[in-house]
Design an enzyme around this catalytic site. Structure first.
Site, PDB file in Angstrom:
ATOM      1  N   ASP A 158     -14.173   7.487  -1.631  1.00  0.00           N
ATOM      2  CA  ASP A 158     -13.136   7.192  -2.622  1.00  0.00           C
ATOM      3  C   ASP A 158     -12.146   8.364  -2.713  1.00  0.00           C
ATOM      4  OD1 ASP A 158     -11.793   5.796  -4.607  1.00  0.00           O
ATOM      5  OD2 ASP A 158     -13.612   5.266  -5.699  1.00  0.00           O
ATOM      6  N   GLU A 190     -10.420   5.074   1.196  1.00  0.00           N
ATOM      7  CA  GLU A 190      -9.441   4.561   0.230  1.00  0.00           C
ATOM      8  C   GLU A 190      -8.162   5.397   0.300  1.00  0.00           C
ATOM      9  OE1 GLU A 190     -10.495   2.917  -3.460  1.00  0.00           O
ATOM     10  OE2 GLU A 190     -12.641   2.885  -3.062  1.00  0.00           O
ATOM     11  N   LEU A 193      -4.599   3.734  -0.437  1.00  0.00           N
ATOM     12  CA  LEU A 193      -4.468   3.300  -1.834  1.00  0.00           C
ATOM     13  C   LEU A 193      -3.954   4.443  -2.708  1.00  0.00           C
ATOM     14  CD1 LEU A 193      -5.000   1.741  -4.506  1.00  0.00           C
ATOM     15  CD2 LEU A 193      -7.418   2.191  -4.189  1.00  0.00           C
ATOM     16  N   ASP A 218      -8.293  -2.305  -7.230  1.00  0.00           N
ATOM     17  CA  ASP A 218      -9.635  -2.905  -7.219  1.00  0.00           C
ATOM     18  C   ASP A 218      -9.593  -4.403  -7.515  1.00  0.00           C
ATOM     19  OD1 ASP A 218     -10.355  -0.285  -6.973  1.00  0.00           O
ATOM     20  OD2 ASP A 218     -11.496  -0.187  -8.853  1.00  0.00           O
TER      21      ASP A 218
END
Ligand code: GLA
Length: 415
Positions: A158, A190, A193, A218
């Protein structure tokens, strides 16, 4: 001249595609991931069946083998956030929460492997995970080594609590650290993002670093969430779709089929469009208690075959007419997958007149093609010509998923 030519051939074959060179995720990863359904539920006293603890993954692994999920292709059982202890051990290594994972992750990996499945884990490129557990910043090599020693097969990495200008270096360093362990670990990032808020991410670099990457917010258990993901993907397809291919995929987030928020038509739409997008199929639901229709849809071999097509080309939204969206994905063997999504959310089923000659990919039906409907139910629609009209009936927020197979004139003459 010949030597130059030889050099060119050698260099092309040494670097066939610029992709993370770990030989993994040649087709989109399939499995189960706890986040959307179980989130950061750590209250095992009050909610023992749904809290993040080793039993959850063991039970999910048991069901995945018993109920045909593994056979259908779902292979990875993945832990998301909230598994670690709040402190690293005296050697600086991550450790699982001792109350909720008393046997430790290595034992859990052994258990999952004994079932023929693979284990995924979660960490973060920054100083903390999104839920506030220890992050990997400053510990990339230690953590990669720990995960490899535990027998982990996939890392979801993440991007919370990280200065965005350092995201690229962080994700690349962890990629290197994972490779250096010598263990095959799928690397799920990620990175884009967290970068989109500041600038257009460099998808060439991302593809060289990760096996799949999240681009957008998400997923939630709702149709509006699925629609936002589809709209974002279509709006940005010129940036993201060309980056997808064997070894590296855009990740529109988990399948929420089998939960509470989607009607059956909407569940079919998520499954169809995730197949068109060549998305990793990571279910986040409770496989111990799932309705038979959702199970049948998630295990639909024909839809899975489209998702897992070896050509590995991501599809695009190719048209919007009268609140119908048309999505097309080229498949191996001269075939095309075609999804038509009815975005009108008032009224009953609507008819979509499909004239194959008007398809952006009309050449699949020139002069003839064979059309098969996969969703909402399997149906052979037979041989069609360029100017055949197919009348498809599509429910509100439902999708018709078809495959179109080119019939060449030679084949016609021969048969
Ligand atoms: C972020 C990710 C989610 C999930 C949570 C965990 O929001 O995008 O997929 O991993 O963190 O805290």
């Amino acid at each position: 001249m010949i030597i130059n030519l030889l050099m060119a051939v050698v260099s092309v074959s040494v670097y066939p595609v610029q992709t993370l060179d770990n030989g993994l995720a040649l087709t989109p990863t399939m499995g189960w991931l706890h986040w959307e359904r179980f989130m950061c539920n750590t209250d095992c006293d009050m909610d023992p069946d749904n809290c993040i603890r080793e039993e959850l993954y063991m039970q999910m692994a048991d069901v995945m083998v018993k109920e045909g999920w593994l056979e259908a292709g779902y292979e990875y059982v993945c832990i998301d956030d909230c598994w670690p202890h709040h402190q690293r051990d005296p050697q600086g290594r991550l450790q699982a929460d001792p109350k909720r994972f008393p046997s430790g992750i290595k034992k859990l990996a052994d258990y999952v492997h004994s079932k023929g499945l693979k284990l995924g884990i979660y960490a973060d490129v920054g100083s903390k995970t999104c839920a506030g557990y220890p992050g990997s910043l400053g510990y990339y090599e230690t953590d990669a080594k720990t995960f490899a020693e535990w027998g982990v097969d996939l890392l979801k990495f993440d991007g919370c609590y990280m200065n965005w200008t350092m995201l690229g270096e962080g994700y690349k360093n962890m990629s290197r650290a994972l490779n250096q362990t010598g263990r095959s670990i799928v690397y799920s990032c990620e990175w884009p993002l967290y970068e989109w808020a500041y600038h257009e991410p460099n998808y060439t670099a991302i593809r060289e670093t990760c096996n799949h990457w999240r681009n957008f917010a998400d997923v939630y258990d709702s149709w509006s969430s699925i629609k936002t993901i589809l709209d974002w993907t279509a709006t940005n397809q010129r940036f993201i779709a060309p980056a997808a291919g064997p070894g590296g995929w855009n990740d529109p987030d988990m399948l929420v089929i089998g939960n509470f928020g989607l009607s059956h038509n909407q569940q079919q739409s998520q499954m169809a469009l995730w197949a068109i997008m060549a998305a990793p199929l990571m279910m986040s639901n409770d496989l111990r208690d799932i309705c038979p229709k959702s199970k049948e849809l998630l295990q639909n071999r024909r839809v899975i075959a489209i998702n897992q097509d070896p050509l590995g080309k991501q599809g695009n939204r190719t048209g919007v007419v009268d609140q119908f969206e048309m999505w097309e994905r080229p498949l191996s063997g001269g075939r095309l997958a075609l999804a038509i999504l009815n975005r009108q959310e008032i009224g009953g089923p609507r008819r979509f007149p499909l004239t194959l000659a008007t398809l952006p990919s009309y050449q699949y039906c020139n002069p003839m093609c064979n059309v098969t409907q996969i969703l909402p139910m399997y149906q052979e629609l037979g041989v069609q010509g360029l100017f055949s009209k197919l009348l498809l009936k599509i429910n509100p927020s439902g999708t018709a998923l078809l495959t179109v197979t080119h019939i060449s004139i030679n084949a016609t003459i021969l048969s």
